[in-house]
Write a protein that holds these residues in place. Structure first.
Motif, mmCIF file in Angstrom:
data_model
loop_
_atom_site.group_PDB
_atom_site.id
_atom_site.type_symbol
_atom_site.label_atom_id
_atom_site.label_comp_id
_atom_site.label_asym_id
_atom_site.label_seq_id
_atom_site.Cartn_x
_atom_site.Cartn_y
_atom_site.Cartn_z
ATOM 1 N N TRP A 36 -74.793 -56.513 -33.204
ATOM 2 C CA TRP A 36 -74.117 -56.634 -34.253
ATOM 3 C C TRP A 36 -74.871 -57.487 -35.491
ATOM 4 O O TRP A 36 -75.374 -58.370 -35.405
ATOM 5 N N THR A 37 -74.646 -56.878 -36.828
ATOM 6 C CA THR A 37 -75.299 -57.074 -37.744
ATOM 7 C C THR A 37 -74.032 -57.139 -38.841
ATOM 8 O O THR A 37 -73.094 -57.064 -38.700
ATOM 9 N N GLY A 38 -74.803 -57.907 -40.133
ATOM 10 C CA GLY A 38 -73.508 -58.080 -40.943
ATOM 11 C C GLY A 38 -72.863 -56.586 -41.361
ATOM 12 O O GLY A 38 -71.906 -56.446 -41.748
ATOM 13 N N ARG A 39 -73.875 -55.624 -41.443
ATOM 14 C CA ARG A 39 -73.365 -54.187 -41.907
ATOM 15 C C ARG A 39 -72.245 -53.537 -40.860
ATOM 16 O O ARG A 39 -71.147 -53.215 -40.972
ATOM 17 N N THR A 40 -72.849 -53.597 -39.594
ATOM 18 C CA THR A 40 -71.698 -53.294 -38.594
ATOM 19 C C THR A 40 -70.493 -54.235 -38.398
ATOM 20 O O THR A 40 -69.448 -53.580 -38.066
ATOM 21 N N ARG A 42 -69.114 -55.489 -41.093
ATOM 22 C CA ARG A 42 -68.097 -55.227 -42.058
ATOM 23 C C ARG A 42 -67.469 -53.622 -41.714
ATOM 24 O O ARG A 42 -66.050 -53.473 -42.084
ATOM 25 N N ILE A 43 -68.249 -52.950 -41.515
ATOM 26 C CA ILE A 43 -67.807 -51.647 -40.906
ATOM 27 C C ILE A 43 -66.726 -51.593 -39.920
ATOM 28 O O ILE A 43 -65.822 -50.870 -40.078
#
Length: 80
Positions: A36-40, A42-43
């Motif tokens: 889990w990252t910020g990008r995943t 948000r998506i």
């Protein structure tokens, strides 16, 4: 015609099945490599919350507004 026959060279692909095996292994074990990252995040939010909410809003707003059955050329599709 020049340029034909390059599909049959063995030098570019010495072992043709290795990439497909690695990809299949990655798909099978995707849960082991996911982070889990910020990008995943948000998506995931966009596909699981924002997009369905937008489609629901549009469907609710335009419900019953258009009648597509029984229209002839020149008739308007807007009912009100």
């Amino acid at each position: 015609m020049a340029g034909h026959g390059h599909h049959f060279r063995r030098s570019r692909r010495a072992r043709p099945g290795v990439g497909q095996i690695q990809q299949a292994d990655m798909v099978t074990n995707r849960h082991k490599y996911f982070r889990w990252t910020g990008r995943t995040a948000r998506i995931t939010f966009a596909y699981m919350v924002a997009f369905p909410a937008l489609m629901g809003y549009i469907a609710y707003k335009y419900e019953g507004k258009f009648e597509m059955r029984g229209k002839r050329r020149g008739d308007t599709i807007v009912e009100y």
